[in-house]
Design an enzyme around this catalytic site. Structure first.
Site, mmCIF file in Angstrom:
data_model
loop_
_atom_site.group_PDB
_atom_site.id
_atom_site.type_symbol
_atom_site.label_atom_id
_atom_site.label_comp_id
_atom_site.label_asym_id
_atom_site.label_seq_id
_atom_site.Cartn_x
_atom_site.Cartn_y
_atom_site.Cartn_z
ATOM 1 N N GLY A 78 0.833 -1.208 0.000
ATOM 2 C CA GLY A 78 0.000 0.000 0.000
ATOM 3 C C GLY A 78 0.859 1.245 0.000
ATOM 4 C CB THR A 138 0.477 -5.674 -13.841
ATOM 5 O OG1 THR A 138 -0.773 -6.306 -13.553
ATOM 6 C CG2 THR A 138 0.291 -4.855 -15.111
ATOM 7 C CG ASP A 140 -4.264 -7.757 -12.766
ATOM 8 O OD1 ASP A 140 -4.128 -8.991 -12.762
ATOM 9 O OD2 ASP A 140 -4.683 -7.126 -11.773
ATOM 10 C CG MET A 182 -5.491 -13.173 -10.031
ATOM 11 S SD MET A 182 -3.779 -13.009 -9.544
ATOM 12 C CE MET A 182 -3.852 -13.626 -7.861
ATOM 13 N N GLY A 183 -7.531 -10.197 -12.162
ATOM 14 C CA GLY A 183 -7.922 -9.011 -12.928
ATOM 15 C C GLY A 183 -8.831 -8.186 -12.049
ATOM 16 N NE ARG A 184 -6.946 -4.691 -6.903
ATOM 17 C CZ ARG A 184 -7.231 -5.234 -5.724
ATOM 18 N NH1 ARG A 184 -6.781 -6.418 -5.395
ATOM 19 N NH2 ARG A 184 -7.940 -4.557 -4.859
ATOM 20 N NE ARG A 278 -19.298 -30.337 -8.261
ATOM 21 C CZ ARG A 278 -20.594 -30.604 -8.051
ATOM 22 N NH1 ARG A 278 -21.487 -29.617 -8.098
ATOM 23 N NH2 ARG A 278 -20.997 -31.830 -7.803
ATOM 24 C CD GLN A 286 -5.209 -16.416 -12.795
ATOM 25 O OE1 GLN A 286 -5.785 -15.801 -13.680
ATOM 26 N NE2 GLN A 286 -5.607 -16.362 -11.533
HETATM 27 O O1 F6P Z 1 -2.320 -6.945 -9.548
HETATM 28 C C1 F6P Z 1 -2.034 -8.261 -9.765
HETATM 29 C C2 F6P Z 1 -2.838 -9.138 -8.846
HETATM 30 O O2 F6P Z 1 -2.484 -10.460 -9.178
HETATM 31 C C3 F6P Z 1 -4.356 -8.925 -8.923
HETATM 32 O O3 F6P Z 1 -4.936 -9.499 -10.026
HETATM 33 C C4 F6P Z 1 -4.797 -9.482 -7.602
HETATM 34 O O4 F6P Z 1 -6.014 -8.922 -7.175
HETATM 35 C C5 F6P Z 1 -3.687 -9.078 -6.703
HETATM 36 O O5 F6P Z 1 -2.528 -8.953 -7.491
HETATM 37 C C6 F6P Z 1 -3.451 -10.049 -5.576
HETATM 38 O O6 F6P Z 1 -2.483 -9.521 -4.752
HETATM 39 P P1 F6P Z 1 -1.831 -10.316 -3.529
HETATM 40 O O7 F6P Z 1 -0.799 -11.227 -4.090
HETATM 41 O O8 F6P Z 1 -1.253 -9.249 -2.690
HETATM 42 O O9 F6P Z 1 -2.929 -11.080 -2.868
#
Ligand code: F6P
Length: 360
Positions: A78, A138, A140, A182-184, A278, A286
């Site tokens: 953060g 990233t 993402d 993933m993909g926030r 499921r 990933q």
């Molecule tokens: O930003 C990359 C990512 O893999 C996101 O897709 C995911 O939400 C986040 O990181 C997870 O982070 P952490 O490893 O801190 O749980």
């Protein structure tokens, strides 16, 4: 003759396959240009704690091209400026300590490899006077200004393989299989892996979905005789009028953790479509493992270009992929922004033409 004699390299934020390939390229390109490269451990911690740095020579990076993770370690914390730093040497203001140590370590520049968070921190340090170049990372693929980031291709390949495997078992049992990827903030992984894996429904953060529309497309498949369906859900997918599934709220030290979009969707589909359903969460699988050839190549290009930009004095920039070139773009142009999937992106448009539902 360049004045650059010694540079630091660090990796920050969540890991992505290809980080080691960037480090290797920086070390080798730097060494061959007469630059000493200092590996900084655990992101900017390498500039805070004297024991968290080490000289890297080409020998130290032999064999790491194909390794996932990062030999330097990384942290995802953060806003580090929010807290004072407590070290055996005393308590410091985070920004002041990094600046002081950068000078004390006699560094001329930094290569900061990271995602939006690390690049934003790097930009702050650039504005405070540290000459640096950013390298985007990233899985993402949501950093603006660059068409691609290393790690994305590896994540998409893994997710595609998982979807392939789910197909055979879904078909055998005539089930609905929901796979959360993933993909926030952006649906790049879901879209690319979904299309590559032949998914029937793809739910992404950019397109809030209506579960009834998803049920309808499952029923239509059943009516056509398919009788199984594969639904790919990005972790940041949102139902219409709802919100993203959160595992834990953000704290001063960590961003909000997403999770649960897949199971929430699977539960609703089982209930509403009346079909056995499921779900699978691919999660950090990933991000693990060896980078693909594409990611190794892109990461190597990024590392080499970062050293070139440092030698040219192009500080405060990020290496960006702008095919067929790599170009420097100002960090100030990219921080705080997210590259979403455009609704007119040709892959998305084609997916719709092929009959893939986005639940809208
Ligand atoms: O930003 C990359 C990512 O893999 C996101 O897709 C995911 O939400 C986040 O990181 C997870 O982070 P952490 O490893 O801190 O749980």
């Amino acid at each position: 003759m360049s004045t650059i004699k010694k540079i630091g390299v660090l990796t920050g934020g969540g890991d992505a396959p290809g980080l080691n390939a960037v480090i290797r390229a920086v070390v080798k390109a730097g060494y061959n240009a007469g630059i000493e490269v200092l590996g900084l451990e655990d992101s900017f911690d390498g500039l805070i704690y004297p024991e968290k740095s080490r000289v890297l020579t080409p020998r130290d990076v032999t064999g790491i091209l194909r390794l996932g993770g990062t030999i330097l370690g990384t942290v995802n914390r953060g806003d580090p400026f929010a807290m004072p730093i407590v070290t055996p040497q005393g308590t410091f203001n985070y920004g002041d300590r990094v600046l002081e140590m950068f000078q004390r370590m006699e560094l001329d520049a930094l290569v900061c490899i990271g995602g939006d968070g690390t690049l934003a921190i790097s930009y702050e340090f650039y504005k405070k006077g540290i000459p640096l170049v950013g390298v985007p990372k990233t899985i993402d693929n949501d950093i603006v200004g660059t068409t691609s980031c290393f790690g994305f291709d590896t994540a998409v390949s893994f997710a595609t393989d998982a979807i392939d495997r789910l197909h055979t078992t879904a078909e055998a049992h005539r089930r609905v299989m929901v796979v959360e990827v993933m993909g926030r903030d952006a649906g790049w992984i879901a879209l690319h892996a979904g299309v590559a894996g032949g998914a029937d429904v793809i739910l992404i953060p950019e397109i809030p979905y209506d579960v009834d529309k998803v049920v309808q497309s499952i029923r239509e498949r059943d009516a056509r005789g398919a009788r199984f369906s594969i639904v790919v859900v990005a972790e940041g997918a949102v139902p219409k009028g709802g919100h993203a599934s959160v595992l834990s709220a953000a704290t001063a030290g960590h961003q909000e953790r997403l999770g649960g979009a897949g199971i929430a969707c699977a539960k609703q589909l089982e209930e509403l479509a009346g079909k056995e359903t499921r779900h699978v969460v691919l999660g950090h699988l990933q991000r693990g493992g060896a980078p693909t050839a594409f990611d190794r190549t892109l990461a190597t290009r990024f590392g080499g270009k970062a050293v070139e930009l440092i030698l040219k004095g192009r500080f405060g920039t990020m290496v960006a992929n702008n095919p067929p070139d790599l170009v420097p773009i100002p960090l100030g142009d990219i921080v705080g922004r997210t590259k979403k999937v455009p609704l007119d992106y040709d892959l998305l448009v084609t997916a719709r033409r092929l009959g893939i539902s986005f639940g809208d």
